[in-house]
Design an enzyme around this catalytic site. Structure first.
Site, short mmCIF file in Angstrom:
data_model
loop_
_atom_site.label_atom_id
_atom_site.label_comp_id
_atom_site.label_asym_id
_atom_site.label_seq_id
_atom_site.Cartn_x
_atom_site.Cartn_y
_atom_site.Cartn_z
N HIS A 25 -4.04 -5.62 1.72
CA HIS A 25 -5.25 -5.95 1.04
C HIS A 25 -5.02 -7.34 0.45
O HIS A 25 -5.70 -8.07 0.53
CB HIS A 25 -5.11 -4.64 -0.01
N SER A 56 -7.82 -2.14 6.58
CA SER A 56 -7.98 -2.46 5.21
C SER A 56 -7.98 -4.11 4.77
O SER A 56 -8.80 -4.52 4.16
CB SER A 56 -6.87 -1.53 4.54
#
Length: 288
Positions: free
Chosen positions: A239, A192
């Site tokens: 993230h 991610s």
């Protein structure tokens, strides 16, 4: 090969700007015949000089600004490459996930936890990057690889294989460092952070070339918000870390795009990598 009188008398078989030059290529805008000298490659097919002038006359201010930025000197990357690196990364990640299914111990050996970059406790720095290729479920790996495939098809041909791989790995490293700084001690796996880095770079580069980045902003915003929803067990810290690093690298690529600035580009990428590793000294303070 000989031609008939009827063929020679048909002006549609010859370039409209050079009547003595035979051609079978048409301008995609006005549909007139043009010879190789008069052809300018467009997004689809070729266009003639007159249509090119008309097209330039109707450009928006953002497009004019982008053209000035990107046409001062030859660019270092060629946008015609196949996204080979994207496919290779997806294949490696898929293969690793299959291994995880049969050898569960792989998670414990290669997942990331900030304690493994503290020399006084345990020092296994490879986990910073190996965790990027591990995933916790079919849904997890499928979603990340789908995002990588969608972004990589557009971004890798624009950057080139080497720059794309550097962006992916440094963004993944940024995601791990983000976790170490914001949430030390938690276990994380997944690509991610690297995928968010690709989005960040695409956002910055798209802005520099005058592209419409509204869609990218919407996708980025939705995915960032999802990471903060309770119960999803998503490492939003990765993230954020990947996004920041990816955007920074995108800025480096945009400002050092010419061949003459390649050494500076490489130097800045190395500096970003060293800077990320240096930030790992911060979690060490918390543990001590």
């Amino acid at each position: 090969m000989t031609t008939s009188e009827e063929f020679r008398s048909n002006r549609d078989n010859f370039c409209y700007r050079h009547p003595d030059r035979q051609s079978f290529v048409l301008c995609q805008r006005c549909m007139r015949t043009i010879c190789p000298e008069c052809q300018t490659q467009a997004a689809v097919g070729v266009i003639c000089p007159e249509c090119m002038r008309e097209q330039r006359a109707t450009r928006t201010s953002a497009q004019k600004k982008a053209e000035r930025r990107w046409s001062r000197a030859p660019v270092a990357a060629v946008g015609t490459q196949r996204p080979t690196a994207t496919y290779v990364i997806i294949a490696i990640t898929a293969a690793v996930f299959v291994l995880q299914l049969f050898i569960p111990a792989i998670d414990g050996l290669f997942a990331f936890n900030s304690v493994y970059v503290i020399p006084s406790i345990a020092f296994e720095p490879w986990r910073l990057l190996t965790a990027v290729f591990l995933h916790s479920s079919f849904f997890h790996v499928g979603l990340n690889m789908l995002a990588l495939w969608m972004i990589g098809r557009s971004l890798e041909p624009l950057l080139g294989h080497g720059r794309f791989v550097a962006l992916y790995l440094l963004s993944g490293l940024g995601g791990s460092v983000g976790v170490a700084l914001i949430a030390p001690g938690i276990w994380v796996v997944g690509a991610s952070g690297a995928v968010f880095g690709l989005l960040g770079a695409l956002l910055v580069i798209g802005r520099h070339i005058g592209a419409n980045i509204t869609g990218i902003l919407i996708v980025l915003g939705i995915n960032l918000v999802i990471g903060f929803i309770p119960g999803y067990n998503i490492a939003w810290q990765a993230h954020v870390g990947g996004l920041v690093v990816g955007a920074l690298i995108g800025l480096v690529f945009a400002r050092t795009r010419t061949r003459a600035r390649q050494p500076l580009q490489i130097g800045l990428l190395v500096l970003i990598g060293v800077g990320l590793l240096a930030l790992l000294a911060v979690p060490a303070v918390f543990y001590v």
